[in-house]
Motif scaffolding. Structure first.
Motif, PDB file in Angstrom:
ATOM      1  N   ASP A 119      -1.633   8.017   4.977  1.00 52.26           N
ATOM      2  CA  ASP A 119      -0.327   7.561   4.467  1.00 52.26           C
ATOM      3  C   ASP A 119       0.070   6.248   5.134  1.00 52.26           C
ATOM      4  O   ASP A 119       0.857   5.487   4.591  1.00 52.26           O
ATOM      5  N   LYS A 177       2.203  13.381   8.024  1.00 44.93           N
ATOM      6  CA  LYS A 177       1.754  12.056   7.570  1.00 44.93           C
ATOM      7  C   LYS A 177       0.488  11.716   8.344  1.00 44.93           C
ATOM      8  O   LYS A 177       0.449  11.890   9.565  1.00 44.93           O
ATOM      9  N   ASN A 200      -4.497   4.346  -1.551  1.00 45.27           N
ATOM     10  CA  ASN A 200      -3.137   4.891  -1.645  1.00 45.27           C
ATOM     11  C   ASN A 200      -2.158   3.759  -1.972  1.00 45.27           C
ATOM     12  O   ASN A 200      -1.865   2.934  -1.115  1.00 45.27           O
ATOM     13  N   MET A 203       0.721   3.264   0.422  1.00 42.92           N
ATOM     14  CA  MET A 203       0.348   3.146   1.846  1.00 42.92           C
ATOM     15  C   MET A 203       1.380   2.310   2.608  1.00 42.92           C
ATOM     16  O   MET A 203       1.815   1.257   2.143  1.00 42.92           O
TER      17      MET A 203
END
Ligand SMILES: Nc1ncnc2c1ncn2[C@@H]1O[C@H](COP(=O)(O)OS(=O)(=O)O)[C@@H](OP(=O)(O)O)[C@H]1O
Length: 402
Positions: A119, A177, A200, A203
């Motif tokens: 993340d 996370k 992602n 991100m």
């Protein structure tokens, strides 16, 4: 009958004393329980937080205005063992992320532990504190941190396969996370676009940078010491890479590629012919942060980017971890008393519920090289225009920029 009556009359006094002790003890314990409940309720509990139990919330609503007077605000912290440790077992010694062990399969299944895409990426420049920060943040019950080392070394720059990114990630629960310290990304910042598209799109990026002069000194000190201690191992390193065919192979890489490690600091920063500061040397070029920050800011949206001053982090880590908590939207966890200074003057997290917290494991430390006043002035003057540009690009000021 006669014997028991005689016994009672003989030990009557002892019975009475024991009874009164028990009564006093229960009154005292009850008092303590009420006191500790009151303490927990001093701050506004986060209604959404899974860590705040129902009873605490009910107690909180019962508290009156006078209960808040003279009270020192404390964080609400009631984490279960599963929340505190997530997918990894409590280690038997201080670790700060190295060599951690997974919990049993039944626990992993119950907590829905999986390898997930990261993340957050911590964009570190060597010796700016990214590894230290990642180690601190990993102690947060809603964050699982990882360094890009071993077979993951340089992952951000070389691995172009989503499945492998997931494979390299640590296990996490759905509420945690995943944060990875990608120290190399400043050297391959062009990859960020690909990372957003393929890994992602949401991100988040945390950049940590410090006074570039101090960074250069620290980098040199580190390499000199390291070279002294383990001469061969330090310049080269065996890493395991997984080939396209899925087979693990050893690869010999030069971790300190591009660095020269002279005896004196001046040879590490000056051009040998002109005597000017030279960005041909990595000690210098790594401190021109604006080069990669400009690219990063052109790719990542500002709300997904947090830039931290490493000098502030060294002096006041609490303020920094708090700003990270807010940036990531995780529950407030760290408290002032969680940070203690060690003999080197650095703050170390010492968290009661995490016996593995503490100072970072011993790294090559040594003494700073002797740098003359004139060389110091020269280096600072070299960086000044770049630092100013950096401030403009980021719309953020740094104490060391002038
Ligand atoms: N609390 C605390 N503890 C230890 N070190 C701290 C801390 N806060 C900031 N720093 C600064 O972090 C520098 C090391 O940087 P990193 O953590 O990024 O390490 S590394 O580059 O991966 O080796 C390290 O560099 P040196 O002072 O040269 O050791 C420190 O300046």
């Amino acid at each position: 009958m006669g014997i028991s009556r005689r016994l009672i009359s003989r030990f009557k006094g002892v019975f009475l004393v024991a009874l009164s002790i028990l009564t006093l003890l229960s009154v005292y314990l009850n008092h303590q329980r009420v006191k500790s409940n009151t303490k927990v309720c001093v701050t506004k509990p986060r209604i959404n937080s899974p860590s705040v139990s129902k009873s605490i919330l009910q107690n909180a609503t019962l508290l009156k205005e006078r209960d808040f007077k003279n009270a020192t605000p404390t964080e609400v912290r009631e984490w279960s063992r599963d929340q505190m440790w997530g997918c990894y077992a409590p280690p038997w010694k201080k670790r700060l992320m190295f060599g951690r062990k997974l919990r049993s399969q039944s626990i992993l299944d119950r907590l829905d532990c999986l390898k997930r895409v990261p993340d957050v990426l911590v964009v570190g420049v060597k010796k700016c504190g990214s590894q230290t920060l990642t180690g601190f943040l990993d102690l947060h019950p809603e964050i699982v941190g990882q360094y890009e080392t071993g077979d993951r070394y340089n992952q951000c720059c070389v691995v172009s396969n989503r499945t492998k990114w997931i494979q390299y990630s640590p296990y996490s629960t759905p509420v945690e996370k995943t944060l990875v310290d990608v120290i190399k990304i400043a050297d391959c910042v062009g990859r960020v676009k690909w990372i957003l598209e393929e890994i992602n799109p949401a991100m988040k990026f945390i950049v940590i940078i410090r006074d570039p002069y101090k960074r250069a000194v620290s980098d040199f000190k580190h390499l000199r010491e390291a070279e002294k201690i383990r001469k061969r191992l330090l310049t080269t390193k065996d890493i395991t890479v997984i080939g396209e065919d899925g087979i693990r192979r050893k690869k010999h890489v030069n971790v300190y590629e591009g660095y020269n490690i002279p005896r004196k600091f001046e040879y590490a920063v000056l051009d040998s012919k002109s005597g000017n500061i030279s960005d041909e040397h990595l000690y210098i070029s790594k401190g021109i942060y604006v080069n990669f920050v400009r690219q990063l800011i052109g790719t990542v949206s500002r709300q997904n980017l947090l830039v931290i001053d490493g000098e502030v982090f060294a002096k006041d880590p609490l303020s920094v971890v708090k700003s990270v908590e807010r940036f990531l939207g995780v529950t407030s966890f760290f408290k002032r008393e969680d940070f203690r200074k060690n003999f080197k003057g650095y703050f170390c997290p010492v968290i009661k519920e995490r016996p593995d917290s503490g100072c970072l494991p011993f790294k090559a430390s040594g003494h700073n090289p002797i740098v003359s006043e004139s060389l110091q002035t020269k280096i600072k003057a070299f960086y000044r225009p770049y630092n100013r540009e950096l401030e403009e690009v980021l719309q953020q000021t740094f104490k060391w920029s002038h």
